[in-house]
Write a protein that holds these residues in place. Structure first.
Motif, PDB file in Angstrom:
ATOM      1  N   PHE A 124       0.863  -1.325   0.072  1.00  0.00           N
ATOM      2  CA  PHE A 124       0.067   0.103   0.016  1.00  0.00           C
ATOM      3  C   PHE A 124       0.963   1.322  -0.099  1.00  0.00           C
ATOM      4  CE2 PHE A 124      -2.716   3.330   1.947  1.00  0.00           C
ATOM      5  CZ  PHE A 124      -3.977   2.978   1.255  1.00  0.00           C
ATOM      6  N   LYS A 125       2.057   1.242   0.324  1.00  0.00           N
ATOM      7  CA  LYS A 125       2.940   2.314   0.293  1.00  0.00           C
ATOM      8  C   LYS A 125       3.200   2.927  -1.149  1.00  0.00           C
ATOM      9  CE  LYS A 125       5.793   0.796   4.144  1.00  0.00           C
ATOM     10  NZ  LYS A 125       6.914   0.005   4.663  1.00  0.00           N
ATOM     11  N   ILE A 126       2.541   2.328  -2.135  1.00  0.00           N
ATOM     12  CA  ILE A 126       2.392   2.798  -3.584  1.00  0.00           C
ATOM     13  C   ILE A 126       1.521   3.984  -3.584  1.00  0.00           C
ATOM     14  CG2 ILE A 126       1.618   2.634  -5.892  1.00  0.00           C
ATOM     15  CD1 ILE A 126       2.614  -0.572  -5.451  1.00  0.00           C
ATOM     16  N   ALA A 127       0.451   3.922  -2.722  1.00  0.00           N
ATOM     17  CA  ALA A 127      -0.680   4.845  -2.358  1.00  0.00           C
ATOM     18  C   ALA A 127      -0.172   5.883  -1.536  1.00  0.00           C
ATOM     19  CB  ALA A 127      -1.688   4.081  -2.035  1.00  0.00           C
ATOM     20  N   THR A 128       0.534   5.513  -0.524  1.00  0.00           N
ATOM     21  CA  THR A 128       1.147   6.479   0.423  1.00  0.00           C
ATOM     22  C   THR A 128       2.209   7.360  -0.317  1.00  0.00           C
ATOM     23  OG1 THR A 128       0.988   4.840   2.244  1.00  0.00           O
ATOM     24  CG2 THR A 128       2.095   6.636   2.698  1.00  0.00           C
ATOM     25  N   SER A 129       2.853   6.708  -1.187  1.00  0.00           N
ATOM     26  CA  SER A 129       3.892   7.629  -2.017  1.00  0.00           C
ATOM     27  C   SER A 129       3.334   8.480  -2.994  1.00  0.00           C
ATOM     28  CB  SER A 129       4.865   6.540  -2.477  1.00  0.00           C
ATOM     29  OG  SER A 129       5.853   5.942  -1.680  1.00  0.00           O
ATOM     30  N   LEU A 130       2.104   8.106  -3.349  1.00  0.00           N
ATOM     31  CA  LEU A 130       1.446   9.080  -4.407  1.00  0.00           C
ATOM     32  C   LEU A 130       0.915  10.138  -3.605  1.00  0.00           C
ATOM     33  CD1 LEU A 130       0.170   9.968  -6.988  1.00  0.00           C
ATOM     34  CD2 LEU A 130      -1.630   8.285  -6.480  1.00  0.00           C
ATOM     35  N   ALA A 131       0.301  10.097  -2.315  1.00  0.00           N
ATOM     36  CA  ALA A 131      -0.120  11.078  -1.584  1.00  0.00           C
ATOM     37  C   ALA A 131       1.175  12.051  -1.160  1.00  0.00           C
ATOM     38  CB  ALA A 131      -0.719  10.556  -0.385  1.00  0.00           C
ATOM     39  N   LEU A 132       2.125  11.395  -0.788  1.00  0.00           N
ATOM     40  CA  LEU A 132       3.468  12.256  -0.452  1.00  0.00           C
ATOM     41  C   LEU A 132       3.834  13.133  -1.677  1.00  0.00           C
ATOM     42  CD1 LEU A 132       5.425   9.865   1.775  1.00  0.00           C
ATOM     43  CD2 LEU A 132       4.696  11.972   2.320  1.00  0.00           C
ATOM     44  N   LEU A 133       3.790  12.488  -3.002  1.00  0.00           N
ATOM     45  CA  LEU A 133       4.447  13.158  -4.314  1.00  0.00           C
ATOM     46  C   LEU A 133       3.390  14.370  -4.361  1.00  0.00           C
ATOM     47  CD1 LEU A 133       4.856  10.233  -6.686  1.00  0.00           C
ATOM     48  CD2 LEU A 133       6.719  11.648  -5.610  1.00  0.00           C
ATOM     49  N   ARG A 134       1.800  14.300  -3.960  1.00  0.00           N
ATOM     50  CA  ARG A 134       0.923  15.421  -3.974  1.00  0.00           C
ATOM     51  C   ARG A 134       1.201  16.406  -3.163  1.00  0.00           C
ATOM     52  NH1 ARG A 134      -4.348  11.633  -5.825  1.00  0.00           N
ATOM     53  NH2 ARG A 134      -3.650  11.345  -7.973  1.00  0.00           N
ATOM     54  N   GLN A 135       2.014  15.984  -2.087  1.00  0.00           N
ATOM     55  CA  GLN A 135       2.062  17.163  -1.003  1.00  0.00           C
ATOM     56  C   GLN A 135       3.570  17.991  -1.304  1.00  0.00           C
ATOM     57  OE1 GLN A 135      -0.032  18.034   1.162  1.00  0.00           O
ATOM     58  NE2 GLN A 135      -1.147  16.351   0.671  1.00  0.00           N
TER      59      GLN A 135
END
Length: 654
Positions: free
Chosen positions: A395-406
């Motif tokens: 799920f860190k794929i989704a967490t990383s996408l959220a971080l990229l958006r921040q």
């Protein structure tokens, strides 16, 4: 007033009363008798009618026998008219109109008239002269009506290239023919055959005993490839013939290429059960072959085709045809997106895994689901599409996408301590986590080495709703109609404290299926959210496809749009996933032939044991192929799932 005057007055009043009764309609009429009869015939219960030479109970018994072979079909009967006898006020003829729905499509298709003779009895009440001809003019004593359905060919389920996955294949039906063995030997023969084919001897012996005296009682159905077959499970014909009464009859049955091939998905075809017959409202009859599970059951109407229906009179001298509705129409094939080679490869990869397991492969460019495999440890359950498990570090794929958006990049520094406490709950990295990557490390290393504490430390940067939004844009928690029921994931949009911390690493309340993670990987590969397809559009009937795809997702079903994942975001995620192969836990995939492999491993704790048991996950991208592997009772994603993923990708490249 004198005595004679009183008598005259009484008689006059009585005569007036009789006249009034006649005028008011209280007197019995043939119309009333005909209406009661028509109502009773419609329900096969004429208890409200009176008969000249039988009781209503006797007529009901005769009706039950007469209509027993009509299945659930019953006529709607109305009175077309009453013809009185000008020579006899005590006789009349009721003309009855019958309307039958013999093919159970809610529309009358067989209509005709019959007649019933009515007689006024001594009590002035009208009665029916019962005869079978009241139901149909040509019926005589001892006749019965029978309804027969007959079908065209059941259609095949096809693979993505239009080749049959499930079609009629030769089989041998092996069993005891009770006509061919003396009664006192039937039990010993049944027990011997059961032992030979691997059944419970007591249960099969009881089944044989309970069957009719002329029954052929099937023990097993063996793939025929049959006569002369050298497959290990094949039983030599001579061995069967050595058992008195045991026989093997050649036949055909709708089967997949092998006994296990996509069984949980495709399903099985067999004789209609009593429950299915009752639920079918007359569509199915005893001995009909019908879908019992999977796609075969979901799309049974389409695959089965339209039945033909005929009605006949059965009598001692033979069968008299009465009514033919239409010939049976062949079923319409159902085309899936499955790749036969990849499906077989996936099942072979999982065949030695003892716990529940699954592998799902998707083509990112089209969304076509190429393989849906469940290991033997799933025990026939649809783990691949319907399983609900925490995804762990995948799920860190989704967490990383959220971080990229921040605003983060692959080089942004994250804090990765050996352990981290949130509201009293301690979070650790895996026991095998390399000490060299503790401390301040870039996002690319935190992702490649799967540092739990680093991602949890970003929880203030990534609120739960942002995490849920990122997951949604990868396809997690988004229901789409793909032709079969599936679970697409559940990612809550609200979570606080330790629940939010756990969500950052794919634990807590987050649930996915192997399908859902394959969709997420495919979305990264395509650069936009992928809508999966398993039954090809236009191949399925609307009625069957309308069953939808039940999901426990927090999101409602949405149209399969592309979401808001950008190609730049997807490119950054692909870079991170490549690092897992070159520098992280999926380096066993580095030498897979073909295009570079991108991956993410994951381990998810479950249960209340100490230490907890773990699920093992791996997702991978290679060219236009996205794959998710799941092992229910694994160690680490890299050690339990990694070798399975490598075996699949090696085979897919071959």
């Amino acid at each position: 007033m004198g005595k004679n005057q009183t008598l005259t007055s009484v008689l006059a009043v009585s005569a007036l009363a009789l006249t009034l009764m006649s005028c008011s309609g209280e007197k019995s009429s043939p119309d009333d008798a005909a209406a009661a009869l028509a109502e009773g015939l419609s329900s096969a219960d004429v208890s409200s009618s009176a008969f000249t030479a039988a009781t209503a109970a006797e007529v009901n018994t005769e009706l039950e026998a007469l209509l027993a072979d009509m299945g659930p079909a019953r006529p709607a009967v109305t009175v077309a008219g009453i013809d009185t006898d000008p020579q006899n006020d005590d006789a009349a003829t009721a003309r009855l109109t019958y309307a039958w729905d013999v093919n159970s499509d809610s529309t009358p298709d067989w209509t005709y008239e019959s007649t019933a003779q009515l007689r006024r009895g001594e009590d002035d009440a009208w009665q029916v002269e019962w005869a079978p001809s009241v139901v149909l003019d040509s019926l005589v004593e001892g006749d019965r009506l029978s309804r027969t359905t007959f079908r065209g060919m059941r259609a095949d389920i096809l693979d993505r290239n239009g080749e049959p996955l499930m079609s009629a294949r030769p089989v041998l039906r092996i069993g005891i023919d009770k006509r061919a063995v003396p009664e006192d030997q039937q039990a010993s023969s049944a027990a011997a055959l059961a032992t030979l084919v691997g059944l419970d001897p007591a249960a099969y012996t009881a089944q044989v005993a309970a069957s009719g005296p002329e029954a052929f009682v099937v023990a097993i159905v063996q793939r025929s490839e049959a006569e002369g077959s050298t497959t290990p499970e094949a039983i030599a014909p001579g061995v069967i013939a050595a058992i008195p009464g045991a026989m093997a009859f050649p036949d055909e049955q709708v089967l997949a290429p092998t006994r296990t091939f996509a069984r949980a998905l495709l399903g099985t075809v067999g004789e209609a059960t009593a429950e299915l017959i009752e639920e079918s409202d007359g569509r199915l009859s005893a001995s009909d072959q019908t879908g019992l599970s999977g796609l075969q059951k979901q799309y049974d109407d389409q695959l089965l085709g339209s039945p033909g229906v005929a009605v006949a009179i059965q009598r001692d001298t033979g069968t008299v045809p009465v009514f033919d509705l239409k010939p049976g129409l062949d079923g319409r094939p159902l085309q899936t997106t499955l790749d036969t080679r990849l499906q077989s490869l996936a099942e072979g990869v999982l065949e030695q895994e003892p716990s529940a397991s699954a592998l799902v492969a998707i083509q990112p460019s089209t969304g076509d689901v190429l393989a849906v495999a469940n290991g033997p440890g799933s025990e026939g359950q649809q783990t691949a599409l319907l399983g609900q498990y925490p995804p762990g570090s995948t799920f860190k794929i989704a967490t990383s996408l959220a971080l990229l958006r921040q605003g983060s990049t692959a080089d942004s520094a994250l804090s990765c301590p050996a352990e981290l406490t949130v509201d009293g709950r301690k979070f650790n990295n895996a026991s095998t986590y390399p000490a060299a990557f503790v401390g301040e490390i870039p996002l690319r290393d935190a992702f490649a080495q799967s540092c739990n504490t680093a991602f949890i430390n970003t929880r203030d940067t990534v609120p739960q709703d942002a995490l849920a939004s990122a997951a949604k844009d990868l396809g997690l928690g988004i229901d789409v109609s793909m032709g079969v029921p599936a679970f697409f994931g559940s990612v809550p949009s609200e979570a606080d404290g330790t629940a939010h911390a756990a969500s950052m690493i794919g634990q807590g309340e987050i649930l996915v299926s192997p399908l859902a993670l394959a969709i997420a990987a495919a979305s990264v590969g395509k650069g936009e959210r992928v809508a999966p397809v398993l039954v090809k559009p236009g191949s399925a009937s609307e009625a069957a496809d309308a069953t939808g795809s039940p999901s426990a997702s927090a999101e409602s079903a949405e149209a399969p749009d592309a979401g808001s994942l950008t190609s730049a975001e997807a490119g950054s995620l692909r870079e991170l996933m490549r690092g897992v192969v070159t520098d992280g836990g999926a380096n066993m995939l580095l030498d897979v032939p073909g295009e570079p492999v991108l991956a993410k491993t994951g381990t998810a704790e479950f249960g209340s044991e100490t230490p907890p048991r773990t699920h093992a996950w791996v997702v991978a991208l290679q060219g236009d192929l996205a794959v998710a592997v799941f092992v229910a009772e694994g160690e680490l994603g890299s050690t339990s799932g990694g070798p399975l993923m490598k075996a699949f990708l090696d085979g897919a490249a071959g």
